[in-house]
Write a protein that holds these residues in place. Structure first.
Motif, mmCIF file in Angstrom:
data_model
loop_
_atom_site.group_PDB
_atom_site.id
_atom_site.type_symbol
_atom_site.label_atom_id
_atom_site.label_comp_id
_atom_site.label_asym_id
_atom_site.label_seq_id
_atom_site.Cartn_x
_atom_site.Cartn_y
_atom_site.Cartn_z
ATOM 1 N N TRP A 309 0.630 -1.490 -0.448
ATOM 2 C CA TRP A 309 -0.031 0.370 0.251
ATOM 3 C C TRP A 309 0.705 1.271 -0.328
ATOM 4 O O TRP A 309 0.822 2.143 -0.569
ATOM 5 N N MET A 310 2.382 1.587 1.059
ATOM 6 C CA MET A 310 2.453 2.118 0.818
ATOM 7 C C MET A 310 3.302 2.607 -1.004
ATOM 8 O O MET A 310 3.572 3.452 -1.119
ATOM 9 N N LYS A 311 3.691 0.976 -1.363
ATOM 10 C CA LYS A 311 4.361 1.567 -2.538
ATOM 11 C C LYS A 311 3.757 2.196 -3.499
ATOM 12 O O LYS A 311 3.397 3.214 -4.336
ATOM 13 N N ILE A 312 1.830 1.909 -3.732
ATOM 14 C CA ILE A 312 0.750 1.951 -4.818
ATOM 15 C C ILE A 312 1.001 4.439 -4.092
ATOM 16 O O ILE A 312 0.564 4.667 -4.879
ATOM 17 N N ARG A 313 0.811 3.971 -2.905
ATOM 18 C CA ARG A 313 1.037 5.697 -2.432
ATOM 19 C C ARG A 313 1.585 6.288 -2.513
ATOM 20 O O ARG A 313 1.551 7.635 -3.782
ATOM 21 N N ASN A 314 3.007 6.154 -2.787
ATOM 22 C CA ASN A 314 3.977 6.722 -2.847
ATOM 23 C C ASN A 314 4.204 6.942 -4.902
ATOM 24 O O ASN A 314 4.613 7.706 -5.280
ATOM 25 N N THR A 315 3.416 5.906 -5.437
ATOM 26 C CA THR A 315 3.552 6.060 -6.806
ATOM 27 C C THR A 315 3.030 7.316 -7.228
ATOM 28 O O THR A 315 3.294 7.901 -8.204
ATOM 29 N N PHE A 316 1.480 7.015 -6.908
ATOM 30 C CA PHE A 316 1.071 8.211 -6.387
ATOM 31 C C PHE A 316 1.502 9.132 -6.806
ATOM 32 O O PHE A 316 0.968 10.640 -7.474
ATOM 33 N N VAL A 317 1.369 9.847 -5.183
ATOM 34 C CA VAL A 317 2.103 10.526 -5.011
ATOM 35 C C VAL A 317 2.753 11.447 -6.022
ATOM 36 O O VAL A 317 2.274 12.532 -6.861
ATOM 37 N N ILE A 318 3.837 10.631 -6.565
ATOM 38 C CA ILE A 318 4.536 11.218 -7.893
ATOM 39 C C ILE A 318 4.306 11.629 -8.807
ATOM 40 O O ILE A 318 5.159 13.006 -9.500
ATOM 41 N N LEU A 344 2.694 1.332 -12.283
ATOM 42 C CA LEU A 344 2.341 0.237 -10.853
ATOM 43 C C LEU A 344 2.661 -1.059 -10.497
ATOM 44 O O LEU A 344 3.489 -1.362 -10.550
ATOM 45 N N PRO A 345 2.128 -1.734 -12.570
ATOM 46 C CA PRO A 345 2.157 -2.813 -12.066
ATOM 47 C C PRO A 345 3.840 -3.028 -12.366
ATOM 48 O O PRO A 345 4.194 -4.411 -11.686
ATOM 49 N N LEU A 346 4.582 -2.794 -13.438
ATOM 50 C CA LEU A 346 5.519 -2.630 -12.645
ATOM 51 C C LEU A 346 6.796 -3.310 -11.481
ATOM 52 O O LEU A 346 7.044 -3.997 -11.775
ATOM 53 N N MET A 347 5.819 -1.687 -11.263
ATOM 54 C CA MET A 347 7.161 -1.810 -9.766
ATOM 55 C C MET A 347 6.636 -2.782 -8.384
ATOM 56 O O MET A 347 7.196 -3.537 -7.972
ATOM 57 N N LEU A 348 5.613 -3.011 -9.077
ATOM 58 C CA LEU A 348 4.581 -4.343 -7.843
ATOM 59 C C LEU A 348 5.427 -5.634 -8.574
ATOM 60 O O LEU A 348 5.018 -6.501 -7.975
ATOM 61 N N LEU A 349 5.220 -6.291 -9.467
ATOM 62 C CA LEU A 349 5.909 -6.888 -10.553
ATOM 63 C C LEU A 349 7.576 -6.867 -10.396
ATOM 64 O O LEU A 349 7.640 -8.297 -11.086
ATOM 65 N N LYS A 350 8.076 -5.940 -9.294
ATOM 66 C CA LYS A 350 9.557 -5.641 -9.359
ATOM 67 C C LYS A 350 10.288 -6.203 -10.717
ATOM 68 O O LYS A 350 11.228 -6.237 -11.377
ATOM 69 N N GLN A 351 9.237 -5.142 -12.006
ATOM 70 C CA GLN A 351 9.577 -5.344 -13.262
ATOM 71 C C GLN A 351 10.518 -3.891 -14.214
ATOM 72 O O GLN A 351 10.568 -3.693 -15.174
ATOM 73 N N ASN A 352 10.302 -2.951 -12.655
ATOM 74 C CA ASN A 352 10.822 -1.425 -12.971
ATOM 75 C C ASN A 352 11.723 -1.321 -13.361
ATOM 76 O O ASN A 352 12.515 -0.351 -13.850
ATOM 77 N N ARG A 353 12.768 -2.537 -13.136
ATOM 78 C CA ARG A 353 14.792 -2.332 -13.383
ATOM 79 C C ARG A 353 15.106 -3.141 -14.534
ATOM 80 O O ARG A 353 15.912 -3.182 -14.008
ATOM 81 N N LYS A 354 14.125 -3.411 -15.544
ATOM 82 C CA LYS A 354 14.669 -4.734 -16.012
ATOM 83 C C LYS A 354 15.102 -3.724 -17.131
ATOM 84 O O LYS A 354 15.482 -4.479 -17.785
ATOM 85 N N ASN A 355 14.728 -3.097 -17.639
ATOM 86 C CA ASN A 355 15.038 -2.289 -18.874
ATOM 87 C C ASN A 355 16.528 -0.717 -18.663
ATOM 88 O O ASN A 355 15.830 0.059 -18.888
ATOM 89 N N THR A 356 17.834 -1.257 -17.934
ATOM 90 C CA THR A 356 17.953 0.049 -18.029
ATOM 91 C C THR A 356 19.137 0.281 -18.923
ATOM 92 O O THR A 356 20.526 0.964 -18.700
ATOM 93 N N ASP A 357 19.425 -0.456 -19.712
ATOM 94 C CA ASP A 357 20.552 -0.220 -21.129
ATOM 95 C C ASP A 357 20.384 0.259 -22.188
ATOM 96 O O ASP A 357 19.194 0.541 -22.090
#
Lengths: 478, 302
Positions: A309-318, A344-357
């Motif tokens: 819930w904190m992750k969701i809240r912080n994502t929406f806030v930013i 949000l889905p990327l972050m919750l599934l921990k996929q948000n740092r998949k493509n950094t190159d």
């Protein structure tokens, strides 16, 4: 003063000459020149608003001094709050007063108690969102002891008002930019040449790409009820290209100009439309603002640590705050909300740092999967841009509704082959140069002078011959 | 630094050399539309007796029958209107010295002369390139900017063969087609291409436009002449779709303009079928209708 104006074409060589030939012996003289030049640059629009920059600079300078002199938590907090209050106070008053007043009145009307909104005739000072964030970051960094405060008032004032990035960023951090005002700048040939190239890229992006797209975007968005779905989709695509070329073009000119004076600014755009997911897009789009919000809002709120819930809240806030930063209109908030929903889905599934190159690094073409990812991400951003460009949420919804109608499968009635061709060639060059800082970064050994100069002349020819009409940069209104 | 400056200098010199060679190669056709500026200037300078001087953009040559005005009022008429791209500021500067006591000056310009065309456009450069002596009518920094931009555009326009094309006339206009009043007399009815317009427009009046007319009027009145303003013709389709904007535009002009206005905006709104090739150019039938209304409104004042 606009970067794409005759005034700036005269102003820049004069400042350059004075900087390297008259004041070059003394760093204080150079800083004084930069400060004067910056105030002239800004005052060209409306000198009255210089007072806001001066007040903001004074407050943060003395807050910095105050923070360095005390270890008492209460006093330090009070000083930080002073800086926040003054900077956000200016921003709130000049940018958001009418919006809040009208929104409250509408809310009361909805509750059955209609009241009249107090509307003030306020002019929005250009660049206020940029320089207030820059000075604010200084006070926060000094408060957090990440940066030492400065006693050099001239350097500090020059840092706050540094003309290349004063009105539309990149929003610099004191840690990066301020120390550059303390140290002697020496002229570096390669750096200056690269700066000139980057200025040329920026002018090309703004005048040729963005301003030409603007002609169609303005018409299609103003008359969206008259156009077919395919034309509206083309309008949205053109807008996505316009806003990218307009804003990244400004950043290129800002970075290039700074390099002429021996300064290094942070990168602000890294070929965002080649992103494979939204998280990557946000690491490549308006980097200086995204990282600002990350460092000063998202992380202090707990970031991606904590429960779901904190992750969701912080994502929406930013994302909502970021949307609101762009303008006092609900359309920007919705734009932020949509991006939060994408992210949000990327972050919750921990996929948000998949493509950094870099996508398809070392290859000429992307594979099918990458192409699909790039296409999907781009399409999602286009849908969100419609809210960003529309004047009201209703207009955006109707626009979208009209896009997804049967007429989507007809031939567009508006648009220009010339512009489509220019944009296509531009993105092809961007693709080829995507591992560079900007599209005109050459390897001297593989690209002889005659070809390089031919390219420069060609670009100048395009700027003069194919430039659109719009002059202002979109991000000035923010 | 030396290498950097040398490179910049060489780069700019090559560019300027090519640029100057191209720009000053005169390829203006003998009967180019803009060459009529010389004829019109001469006409204003040589005409004898009391005159009506019509000042404005191309809505005048393409929308006024000067002979009809002359027959109805007894005044000699000179239609100086030529091209929107030169800008109202230019026109006001150009003719104010030639106005004499008892002259009637009627300013009639399209709405865009109050907005983005008050200082003209890049096309001003083409006029000055061909006739540098008109430089004396340049009085504002914004005009100079337009001229500089125009000069930069000249080489490309040669390549695109659009050097002296006129939007929207696509280069078919000619200076041969003006009569001795300054009206354009091509067969405007048979070749009508105007299809109406549904475009929304925003009319933000340049804050210097109305005061410029007021001060011009003050100046010529000090010489014993009289100044009037008349709205340009407007196609019904454009007017209807932008009614609110045009109402605000008219209100602002009525409130701020200190010269008498010949009629109201709606008097000059005509069916789309009466236009020739643009929203400011009437065909012969439209021209006649507009002139009749114009004369009627003028007679209410003189």
């Amino acid at each position: 003063m606009l970067f794409n104006s005759i005034e700036f074409a005269i102003f820049l060589p004069i400042v350059f000459f004075l900087y390297w030939f008259v004041t070059n012996k003394n760093i204080k003289a150079q800083n004084s020149l930069l400060l004067t030049a910056s105030y002239v640059f800004y005052g060209w629009w409306d000198w009255r608003f210089l007072s806001l920059i001066v007040i903001s600079s004074f407050v943060d300078y003395f807050v910095g001094i105050g923070l360095s002199k005390t270890n008492k938590d209460r006093k330090r907090k009070l000083l930080l709050l002073t800086s926040i209050f003054v900077n956000l106070g200016f921003l709130g008053f000049f940018k958001y007063f009418n919006f809040f007043s009208e929104s409250f009145a509408e809310a009361f009307t909805l509750l059955g108690k209609p009241i009249n909104a107090t509307r003030l005739n306020i002019i929005l000072p250009i660049g206020i969102s940029f320089y207030t964030f820059q000075t604010l970051s200084y006070s926060i960094d000094v408060y957090k002891r990440k940066t030492a405060s400065t006693k050099d008032i001239l350097a500090f004032f020059s840092f706050v008002s540094f003309f290349p990035q004063l009105v539309a960023g990149p929003i610099e951090r004191a840690k990066n930019l301020l120390p550059q005002f303390y140290t002697k700048r020496t002229f570096e040939y390669e750096k200056a040449v690269d700066g000139m190239r980057q200025i040329l890229v920026g002018l090309f992006k703004k005048i040729v790409i963005a301003d030409n797209c603007a002609i169609y975007v303005n018409d299609i968005f103003s008359n969206y009820t008259d156009y077919s779905g395919s034309t509206l989709l083309l309008g949205a695509i053109f807008f996505s290209i316009q806003i990218y070329s307009d804003f990244s073009g400004y950043s290129d000119i800002a970075i290039g100009t700074s390099r002429l004076f021996g300064f290094n600014l942070m990168r602000n755009f890294a070929f965002p439309y080649f992103s494979r997911d939204i998280a990557e897009f946000w690491r490549r789009w308006h980097i200086s603002l995204s990282t600002w919000f990350r460092d000063y809002v998202y992380i202090p709120l707990g970031g991606s640590k904590g429960d779901t819930w904190m992750k969701i809240r912080n994502t929406f806030v930013i994302f909502l705050v970021s949307g609101f930063w762009h303008g006092a209109n609900w359309t920007f908030v919705v734009w932020g909300f949509i991006n939060a929903c994408y992210f949000l889905p990327l972050m919750l599934l921990k996929q948000n740092r998949k493509n950094t190159d870099i996508v398809a690094a070392g290859k000429l073409l992307p594979n099918v999967k990458e192409l699909f990812q790039i296409g999907t991400t781009y399409f999602l951003t286009i849908l969100a841009w419609i809210f960003f460009r529309a004047e009201t949420i209703n207009q955006a919804i109707n626009y979208l509704r009209n896009v997804f109608s049967m007429s989507l499968f007809s031939m567009p009635e508006n648009g220009s082959i010339k512009v489509i061709l220019l944009v296509t060639v531009f993105f092809l060059i961007e693709w080829i140069q995507r591992d560079k800082q900007h599209i005109l970064q050459f390897d001297k050994l593989t690209c002889p002078k005659i070809i390089r100069w031919g390219i420069y002349y060609g670009i100048i020819f395009l700027i003069i011959g194919f430039g659109g009409n719009q002059e202002e940069f979109i991000y000035f209104q923010f | 630094m030396r290498l950097f400056l040398m490179n910049i200098l060489v780069f700019i010199s090559i560019y300027m050399f090519v640029f100057v060679v191209i720009v000053f190669k005169d390829i203006t056709p003998e009967n180019h539309y803009l060459r009529a500026i010389e004829d019109k200037t001469r006409l204003v300078q040589t005409i004898k007796g009391q005159k009506i001087l019509l000042i404005g953009d191309s809505n005048l040559p393409f929308g006024i029958d000067s002979k009809l005005i002359e027959d109805s009022t007894g005044y000699n008429v000179v239609n100086t209107g030529l091209f929107a791209g030169m800008g109202l500021q230019f026109y006001l500067n150009q003719f104010k010295e030639n106005i004499k006591a008892n002259d009637l000056v009627i300013i009639s310009v399209g709405y865009n002369q109050f907005t983005d065309r008050f200082y003209g456009s890049k096309k001003l450069a083409f006029v000055l390139k061909t006739y540098p002596h008109y430089l004396k009518y340049i009085s504002d920094y914004a005009q100079i900017k337009n001229i500089l931009k125009g000069f930069l555009n000249i080489p490309l326009s040669y390549i695109k063969k659009t050097t002296f094309k006129f939007e929207p006339g696509a280069g078919k206009y000619s200076s041969d087609n003006f009569n001795h009043y300054g009206d354009y007399i091509d067969n405007l009815s048979q070749n009508s291409t105007f299809k109406g317009t549904t475009k929304s427009i925003k009319l933000e009046i340049n804050k210097k436009a109305i005061p410029a007319i007021n001060s011009f009027s003050q100046y010529i009145e000090s010489k014993g002449a009289k100044c009037y303003f008349s709205f340009s013709p407007l196609p019904k389709s454009l007017y209807q779709i932008n009614r609110t904007e045009f109402d605000m535009y008219e209100k602002q002009i009525q409130a701020q303009l200190s010269v008498p206005i010949l009629g109201e905006l709606h008097n000059y709104v005509f069916e789309d079928s009466l236009f020739y090739d643009s929203k400011l150019h009437l065909n012969n039938i439209g021209k006649n209708k507009r002139t009749v209304i114009f004369i009627k409104k003028l007679k209410e004042h003189i």
